[in-house]
Design a protein around this motif. Structure first.
Motif, PDB file in Angstrom:
ATOM      1  N   LEU A   1     -15.450  16.671   2.491  1.00 56.37           N
ATOM      2  CA  LEU A   1     -15.849  16.504   0.940  1.00 56.37           C
ATOM      3  C   LEU A   1     -14.781  16.955  -0.067  1.00 56.37           C
ATOM      4  N   VAL A   2     -14.222  18.089   0.353  1.00 54.42           N
ATOM      5  CA  VAL A   2     -13.304  18.750  -0.586  1.00 54.42           C
ATOM      6  C   VAL A   2     -11.923  18.849   0.040  1.00 54.42           C
ATOM      7  N   PRO A   3     -10.912  17.823   0.385  1.00 54.30           N
ATOM      8  CA  PRO A   3      -9.703  17.833   1.200  1.00 54.30           C
ATOM      9  C   PRO A   3      -8.787  19.157   0.416  1.00 54.30           C
ATOM     10  N   ALA A   4      -8.176  19.737   1.353  1.00 60.53           N
ATOM     11  CA  ALA A   4      -7.342  20.515   0.727  1.00 60.53           C
ATOM     12  C   ALA A   4      -5.997  20.418   0.048  1.00 60.53           C
ATOM     13  N   THR A   5      -5.594  19.227   0.628  1.00 55.95           N
ATOM     14  CA  THR A   5      -4.121  18.864  -0.023  1.00 55.95           C
ATOM     15  C   THR A   5      -4.106  17.365  -0.533  1.00 55.95           C
ATOM     16  N   PRO A   6      -3.136  16.938  -1.241  1.00 57.95           N
ATOM     17  CA  PRO A   6      -3.111  15.687  -1.971  1.00 57.95           C
ATOM     18  C   PRO A   6      -3.243  14.575  -0.972  1.00 57.95           C
TER      19      PRO A   6
END
Ligand code: FAD
Length: 393
Positions: A346-351
């Protein structure tokens, strides 16, 4: 038989309705001073829809349907977004889909149990299962005996804490927290829910049931599982979402005082048994899945419906609790496992993770993937057809 239900939320009110319907006397105790306001929407389909249809309250709910026909994933500046059309959503939900404010559903259920005793502004405080009955001490003072106690008191259930053990034994945080509050529609908003993601944070916006008001939902990575004091919630959101693109700065500018912001960690509850002696749990108290499952309401209502059905079968509470768990547990675990997968994406940590998410959502938005999404969400009702239930003995 007299059953005390702790919690007048979706699960508790549904159970009260179906117990009464089957000739069992429910008494409900609710910590809040009166019916709560859940200032967020729930996607309502599948089993939950089936339960309300059997309660005869579908028409009233339909008249409060939120104006949401499509979902959009807004692209990063200069990049295309993705749209899930009404036709695609229809194929995923595989049947009627009813986006509703959580508060609408609760208020409608409350009306349906108008003849049930609900004790507001009180809580269970002590539980003594004597074997012959359950003696419950109340926070307001005094104690009373009931045949059974059912904890429908949500993800942070006190019934679970008192009877099964501390929350830390059963809570599985998924590494994100969420916050939600209403904002003014200054955007000529359409009939859609839109999501915008940057590394570590996501903002979603959708119409509420109040004209000119939208709901902002903010999800952010919180790997340390921190619990934020109410007064600090708005400050925390401004720090975590500061500098984010799209509409975020305008949405943050409208954030109310921290006390009015709904905020919680996203977590699941996983426990090996949902009943002990004369006490059982239903809904988020034993099977929270997180909002990404979009099935919390449905499973809460299904659990209530099935538990009432089993208790009315005259087989004794032990067998009824065991059969309730046997019918519900695999369904809830399957949805929890699927939700865990989605919660991690849902909320990726990286670009790079955000780019991958955008590609995946573009692929999934094709009609051909509707059956896969349908399986993931578990959109089919898990109830036996009403006609088949009449024949069960
Ligand atoms: C932002 C957000 C979006 C969501 N979106 C969806 C969605 O799209 N689809 C979906 O199906 N689900 C969704 N969910 C999940 C869904 O809201 C829950 O799964 C569902 O409300 C669970 O119902 P429940 O009755 O078990 O618990 P709750 O609704 O939490 O009700 C628990 C009740 O118990 C009361 N209580 C607590 N402690 C005590 C106590 N000690 N004594 C007495 N009463 C007590 C509370 O005040 C409350 O009334 C979402 C949740 C959130 C937060």
């Amino acid at each position: 038989m007299r059953v005390l239900i702790s919690g007048a939320g979706i699960a508790g009110l549904t159970l009260a309705y179906w117990l009464r319907h089957r000739g069992i006397e429910p008494v409900v105790v609710e910590r809040a001073p009166n019916g709560r306001m859940g200032g967020y929407a729930v996607d309502f389909f599948g089993t939950g829809y089936d339960v309300v249809e059997r309660m005869g309250i579908l028409d009233r709910l339909r008249s409060h349907r939120l104006p949401i026909d499509r979902v959009e994933f807004v692209g990063a500046p200069g990049r295309p977004g993705t749209r899930m059309s009404e036709a695609l959503l229809g194929r995923v939900y595989h049947g009627p889909y009813l986006p509703l404010m959580h508060s609408t559903l609760e208020a409608t259920l409350l009306d349906a149990v108008a003849d049930v005793e609900i004790r507001y502004a009180d809580s269970i405080a002590e539980v003594d299962d004597t074997g012959a009955d359950v003696e419950v001490g109340f926070a307001s003072g005094g104690s009373e005996r009931f045949d059974l106690l059912v904890g429908a008191d949500g993800i942070h259930s006190l019934t679970r804490e008192l009877v099964f053990g501390p929350e830390s034994r059963f809570l599985r945080p998924v590494g994100c927290s969420l916050a939600s509050y209403p904002v003014t529609d200054r955007y000529n908003w359409g009939r859609m829910r839109a999501h915008y993601t940057e590394p570590g944070r996501q903002v979603a916006v959708y119409p509420s049931d109040e004209r000119g008001k939208l709901i902002a939902l903010l999800v952010f990575r919180s790997p340390h599982n921190e619990n934020v004091p109410r007064g600090l919630r708005t400050d925390l959101l401004r720090t975590r979402f500061g500098g984010m693109g799209w509409l975020t700065s305008a949405l943050l500018a409208e954030a109310p005082a921290g006390e009015s912001v709904f905020m919680d960690r996203m977590a699941q509850i996983v426990m090996p048994s949902w009943h002990r002696g004369r006490v059982a749990l239903i809904g988020d108290a034993c099977g929270s899945m997180t909002l990404v499952s979009a099935q919390g309401v449905s499973m809460a209502m299904a659990g209530a419906y099935i538990l009432a059905e089993e208790l009315a079968s005259d087989a004794g509470h032990e067998r009824a609790f065991a059969r309730y768990q046997a019918r519900m547990y695999p369904e809830v675990r399957r949805r929890q496992n699927n939700a865990l997968l989605y919660a991690r994406l849902l909320v990726p940590a990286t670009p790079a993770g955000v780019t991958a998410q955008s590609l995946v959502s573009r692929v999934l938005a094709r009609q051909a993937f509707a059956p896969l999404l349908r399986r993931q969400f578990g959109s089919e009702s898990i109830l036996l057809p009403a006609s088949a239930e009449l024949g069960r003995g």
